[in-house]
Design an enzyme around this catalytic site. Structure first.
Site, PDB file in Angstrom:
ATOM      1  CB  ALA A  12      -0.703  -0.025   1.393  1.00 57.17           C
ATOM      2  N   GLY A  41       5.933  -6.605   4.045  1.00 57.76           N
ATOM      3  CA  GLY A  41       7.550  -7.083   3.464  1.00 57.76           C
ATOM      4  C   GLY A  41       8.167  -5.670   2.857  1.00 57.76           C
ATOM      5  CG  ASN A  43       6.194  -1.075   6.514  1.00 55.34           C
ATOM      6  OD1 ASN A  43       6.690   0.009   5.926  1.00 55.34           O
ATOM      7  ND2 ASN A  43       5.086  -1.177   6.981  1.00 55.34           N
ATOM      8  NE  ARG A  90      -3.180  -3.325   0.997  1.00 52.98           N
ATOM      9  CZ  ARG A  90      -3.058  -3.120   2.259  1.00 52.98           C
ATOM     10  NH1 ARG A  90      -4.096  -2.268   2.901  1.00 52.98           N
ATOM     11  NH2 ARG A  90      -2.243  -3.502   2.963  1.00 52.98           N
ATOM     12  CB  SER A 253       2.569   6.004  15.078  1.00 53.76           C
ATOM     13  OG  SER A 253       2.266   5.210  14.013  1.00 53.76           O
ATOM     14  CG  ASP A 259       5.401  -4.678   8.995  1.00 58.08           C
ATOM     15  OD1 ASP A 259       4.736  -5.722   9.451  1.00 58.08           O
ATOM     16  OD2 ASP A 259       4.639  -3.648   8.744  1.00 58.08           O
TER      17      ASP A 259
END
Length: 315
Positions: A12, A41, A43, A90, A253, A259
């Site tokens: 994304a 993957g 990240n 996306r 965050s 990841d």
């Protein structure tokens, strides 16, 4: 140092922004967004590069948004291998309420793939898998691909390597746990996923380790890593059990933290680190990431500063 291939089936373009207050009804005027390449993957590959590792990020992309994703990866010096599939890549987005500090995360599904997309991906994965290296399948399995796609990846890379690291979710994870076939090399689950799979709460470190070793005994994986949120993470094999306590970090965050963990752990393994030390690197990378804003990942210096605070012990 062996090379690493990461696989992102449902990447994304990630947008992160903030506003003074999130309320229903009126039009909300947000701050200028941060835009990053995203997906499990992707990240993980970004984390590996930030730590000085060599990695190729295989990504399923389509449309103009897919091209933007590739440009964003190039800007971070991440070598991308694009597999073009039907449909548009996306977007996902997150909005932080500046008054409460709460973060609202929105993820939309990827477009459904077909048998041709599946065949293209498996062919590309088989050709790109590094000999005796590590392959990381991280993130969700796109609608239209079989639930046993992780096992198909393991079969596809078998002529070159058996070191498959899996960090997935939903139906693909459920299938892997229920019908494992040949064990993957490393499986990572977060606490919520482990609790859903086990059917009970993981109230203690001992609970997480017992579940991990049950998965190993059932042939799901050779190594199982389990997240325990802010508390830290566990790692188990048939013979060894470790718990690494996470350092305190003020949370900005949580996007990309898992990841980052997977990327850092895998890189440490490729560098020949012992399992307990690889676990420390994963915990330090995840902790550093939760201290960054929006969809940003850590900086190397932040991970190195936190590493001494990641206390690991044999259990």
């Amino acid at each position: 140092m062996r090379r690493i291939l990461t696989i992102t089936l449902n990447p994304a373009v990630d947008l992160a922004t903030s506003i003074e207050r999130v309320v229903a009804g009126p039009k909300l005027y947000c701050k200028a967004p941060r835009v990053d390449p995203g997906g499990g993957g992707v990240n993980a590959a970004r984390a590996i590069r930030k730590l000085g590792g060599q990695v190729t990020a295989l990504v399923a992309v389509g449309g103009a948004m897919g091209e933007q994703l590739l440009q964003l990866l190039a800007a971070e010096d991440v070598l991308a291998l694009a597999v073009h599939v039907r449909g548009e890549t996306r977007q996902s987005f997150a909005v932080t309420d500046e008054t409460t500090g709460e973060q609202f995360r929105f993820s939309v599904p990827g477009e459904t793939m077909n048998a041709g997309d599946s065949a293209s991906l498996l062919s590309a994965i088989a050709q790109a898998a590094p000999r005796e290296g590590y392959v990381v399948l991280s993130g969700g399995v796109t609608p239209g691909l079989d639930d046993d796609f992780p096992q198909q990846v393991l079969e596809a890379i078998a002529p070159r390597t058996e070191k498959l690291v899996v960090d997935t979710s939903k139906a693909a994870l459920a299938h892997l746990l229920a019908a494992p076939g040949k064990p993957v090399h490393v499986l990572r689950l977060d606490q919520r996923e482990a609790e859903q799979a086990a059917g009970h709460e993981m109230a203690s470190v001992a609970d997480s380790l017992a579940f991990a070793q049950d998965l190993i005994a059932r042939g799901v994986a050779e190594i199982v890593v389990g997240g325990r949120g802010a508390e830290g993470s566990v790692l188990a094999t048939r013979e060894q059990r470790f718990f690494c306590r996470a350092p305190y970090v003020e949370v900005q965050s949580k996007i990309g933290a898992g990841d980052a963990f997977t990327g850092a752990l895998t890189l440490a393994l490729t560098r020949g680190e012992a399992l307990d030390q690889a676990l420390r690197w994963g915990v330090a990378a995840a902790s550093a990431t939760v201290g960054t804003e929006g969809t940003a990942l850590f900086e190397r210096g932040q991970v190195e500063a936190l590493l001494p605070q990641c206390e690991v012990q044999a259990v």
